[in-house]
Design an enzyme around this catalytic site. Sequence first.
Site, short mmCIF file in Angstrom:
data_model
loop_
_atom_site.label_atom_id
_atom_site.label_comp_id
_atom_site.label_asym_id
_atom_site.label_seq_id
_atom_site.Cartn_x
_atom_site.Cartn_y
_atom_site.Cartn_z
N ASP A 21 -5.07 -1.99 -2.12
CA ASP A 21 -4.97 -2.84 -3.36
C ASP A 21 -6.33 -2.40 -4.48
O ASP A 21 -7.30 -2.82 -3.59
CB ASP A 21 -5.97 -4.63 -2.35
CG ASP A 21 -6.12 -5.72 -3.36
OD1 ASP A 21 -6.64 -5.54 -4.82
OD2 ASP A 21 -7.13 -6.31 -2.64
N ASN A 23 -7.67 -3.61 -6.86
CA ASN A 23 -8.87 -4.05 -7.80
C ASN A 23 -9.31 -5.53 -6.90
O ASN A 23 -9.84 -6.50 -7.14
CB ASN A 23 -8.37 -4.72 -8.41
CG ASN A 23 -6.52 -6.40 -8.58
OD1 ASN A 23 -6.91 -6.32 -7.05
ND2 ASN A 23 -7.11 -7.59 -9.21
N ASP A 25 -8.51 -8.35 -4.60
CA ASP A 25 -8.03 -9.58 -4.86
C ASP A 25 -7.58 -9.95 -3.72
O ASP A 25 -6.72 -10.84 -3.48
CB ASP A 25 -7.58 -9.30 -6.10
CG ASP A 25 -6.14 -9.43 -6.19
OD1 ASP A 25 -5.27 -8.48 -5.56
OD2 ASP A 25 -5.66 -9.53 -7.00
N ASP A 29 -1.43 -3.55 -5.77
CA ASP A 29 -1.09 -3.88 -6.88
C ASP A 29 -0.57 -2.03 -7.34
O ASP A 29 -0.95 -1.30 -6.54
CB ASP A 29 -2.23 -4.24 -8.07
CG ASP A 29 -3.76 -3.59 -7.28
OD1 ASP A 29 -3.70 -1.98 -7.57
OD2 ASP A 29 -4.62 -4.33 -7.24
N ASP A 98 14.69 -2.47 -7.11
CA ASP A 98 14.98 -3.17 -6.44
C ASP A 98 15.26 -4.64 -7.35
O ASP A 98 14.79 -5.02 -8.25
CB ASP A 98 13.92 -3.55 -5.28
CG ASP A 98 14.24 -4.33 -3.72
OD1 ASP A 98 15.54 -4.60 -4.00
OD2 ASP A 98 13.45 -3.94 -3.52
N ASP A 203 19.74 -6.10 -3.51
CA ASP A 203 19.60 -6.57 -2.61
C ASP A 203 20.66 -7.03 -2.44
O ASP A 203 21.67 -7.88 -3.16
CB ASP A 203 18.66 -7.50 -3.15
CG ASP A 203 17.68 -8.74 -1.93
OD1 ASP A 203 17.57 -7.88 -1.46
OD2 ASP A 203 18.45 -9.43 -1.72
N GLU A 258 21.94 -3.27 -0.47
CA GLU A 258 22.12 -3.61 1.04
C GLU A 258 22.74 -5.08 0.84
O GLU A 258 22.89 -5.47 0.23
CB GLU A 258 20.60 -4.05 0.93
CG GLU A 258 19.98 -5.03 2.66
CD GLU A 258 19.87 -6.36 2.29
OE1 GLU A 258 18.87 -6.23 3.15
OE2 GLU A 258 19.70 -6.90 1.61
N HIS A 331 11.26 -3.29 4.94
CA HIS A 331 10.47 -4.22 5.11
C HIS A 331 10.86 -5.75 5.54
O HIS A 331 10.49 -6.45 5.81
CB HIS A 331 9.98 -4.99 3.66
CG HIS A 331 10.99 -4.86 2.72
ND1 HIS A 331 12.63 -4.34 2.30
CD2 HIS A 331 11.43 -6.48 2.67
CE1 HIS A 331 13.45 -5.05 2.27
NE2 HIS A 331 12.97 -5.94 1.92
N ASP A 332 11.92 -5.32 6.41
CA ASP A 332 12.78 -6.38 7.24
C ASP A 332 13.16 -6.58 8.69
O ASP A 332 14.05 -7.33 9.49
CB ASP A 332 14.19 -6.77 6.62
CG ASP A 332 14.15 -7.53 5.18
OD1 ASP A 332 13.15 -8.23 4.42
OD2 ASP A 332 15.22 -7.08 4.17
C1 GLC Z 1 17.35 -9.13 1.38
C2 GLC Z 1 15.95 -9.09 1.72
C3 GLC Z 1 14.74 -9.75 2.21
C4 GLC Z 1 15.24 -10.73 1.51
C5 GLC Z 1 16.51 -11.01 1.32
C6 GLC Z 1 16.73 -12.33 0.02
O1 GLC Z 1 18.27 -8.95 2.98
O2 GLC Z 1 15.50 -7.38 2.03
O3 GLC Z 1 13.39 -9.44 2.15
O4 GLC Z 1 14.72 -12.15 2.30
O5 GLC Z 1 17.34 -10.53 1.49
O6 GLC Z 1 16.82 -11.56 -0.96
#
Ligand code: GLC
Length: 565
Positions: A21, A23, A25, A29, A98, A203, A258, A331-332
């Site tokens: 981050d 800046n 906040d 970023d 993404d 996604d 994914e 991230h999931d």
């Molecule tokens: C995918 C993403 C996840 C998101 C979901 C709906 O599984 O990795 O983070 O919540 O799709 O977009």
Amino acid sequence: MKTDWYKNAVVYQIYPFSFCDANNDGWGDIEGIISKLDYVRDLGVTAIWFSPLYKSPDYDYGYDISDYRAIDEKFGSMADFDRLLAECHRRGLKVIMDMVINHTSTEHPWFKAAVSSPDSPYRDYYIIRPGKREGQKLLPPTNWVSSFTGSAWERIGESEDFFLHLFCKEQADLNWENPAVRQEIADILNFWLEKGVDGFRFDVFNLFSKVFPIRDDEDKHTYQKGAQYFVDGPRIHEFLKELNARSLSRFDSYTVGESYRPSPENARAYVKEGNNELDTIFNFGHLEADNIAGLKFFRKPFNMMQFKKGLFDPQTTSWGEGWNTLVLENHDGPRCVNRFSIDTKHFRYEAATMLATVTFLGFGIPFIYMGQEIGMTNCDFRNMDELKDPVSHFVFDLMTSYHMPKSLAFRFIKYGARDHARVPMQWDGSVNAGFNRGHAPWQCMNPVYPEINVKKDLSSDRSVYRFYQKLLTVKKTNEAAVYGSVTEYDRENRKIIAYSREHEGKRLFVAGNFSKRPVRYRVPDWVKGASVLLSNYETLSDKDGALLLQPYQAVVWEETVRPEK
Ligand code: GLC
């Protein structure tokens, strides 16, 4: 136009909210990301996947896009993005965006137009159906369930109509049957490819095609009602081929999809060379080895057989036919060192390096999630308020609605929460781990940061990052590690994972101990003459004519096979 650059790529995933981050906040970023690009490059990766940077109201933290051609203000501007792209390219790093195109935000102008009037041409951009009248009650059109709990339908105001959302109610599913929608999407991809990005992560791509007419799911045995009508739907292959023709194949692009639990046949077809659909998909089967049926919050004892099957099956089926990816974190989900029944407290370094070795030297492109390269751990959240992911709250509310005590529900949530991966990156021991200069971050810090951070890791003689550097050098430069066929050894062994890779007379052998105790292991005879290329311990011990692999020890041997006369 298309080349094979992705085949020996190594990808680093950045979740922009939490990386850096600049800046101050509270939100990560683009400026912050740029300031850390040398760190990312020096790890030895060759590409970066950015979780969504687009304009979004953030009901699902960027996975609900309201403008596909704009950068969200909290991250910066389009000019900042252009600089990021140039700075990545200057360092030889490819850029993977993404693309969340199964659904849009309900704040997207298409959706706003769609619900503004039943006659709007945008109505048909979404899946809108009348509810079912039962006396006074207006029920959703079908019994389908959202992946994020509850009905997959949301009523449009006071009208009789509902729209479909397979995730949050702020994420409306697009109607891919509509050719106009498909053209819009191809145009969006082309917009980014023309800018110079190198590829996309799609996604939940295998939900694009639904079975029409929409109907109830009568299967009594499924908890995910509707899945049979929206997973790997009837037109998915056609849609992907079309996208390829209109966009992807016109550039030297790479795609990774994914997918939501695809069937093995479909998984194979999506990546088969010559099918012109996707280059790769993610395979998460091995990440279900310590939870029940992929339900992250429901712990089960680690099942090594399942881990091996999930890790190797996609490698052996795609080898020679298509390409593969190798993932431990994103991230999931929670951090890998806190899974698989690992004794993290005593063996964090060993486990982090062993997991990376046995996973990333397999067949496929390694995907590394930010922080994984320093062995970042799960966060010891104290209460639900510290968790920002809506899914954690939906599931908590669902559990407590069935009278599960709150403390127990919280324990479930803590086990599988996506929030673990989303706490700010730990750069050093200063305020907020150097994520910023002191403004409260959007998501709480992991209190362990004075102990686990980049600065400390780099100055340690047991640095996970430095081990990753060596591992990635092997991965990128050893042809067997990239192109080799995969042969698994001793699948029945519940403690040791072992396999070889072989390419044009060169063989690698990889073995890892998943136990917190030393384990005897007999390597195949040919390995005895091979030399050790990499290990996360300084020594290799023997016991009674076999190797004695130390807790979480990983070893890689290299052999040059003499070509047969
Ligand atoms: C995918 C993403 C996840 C998101 C979901 C709906 O599984 O990795 O983070 O919540 O799709 O977009």
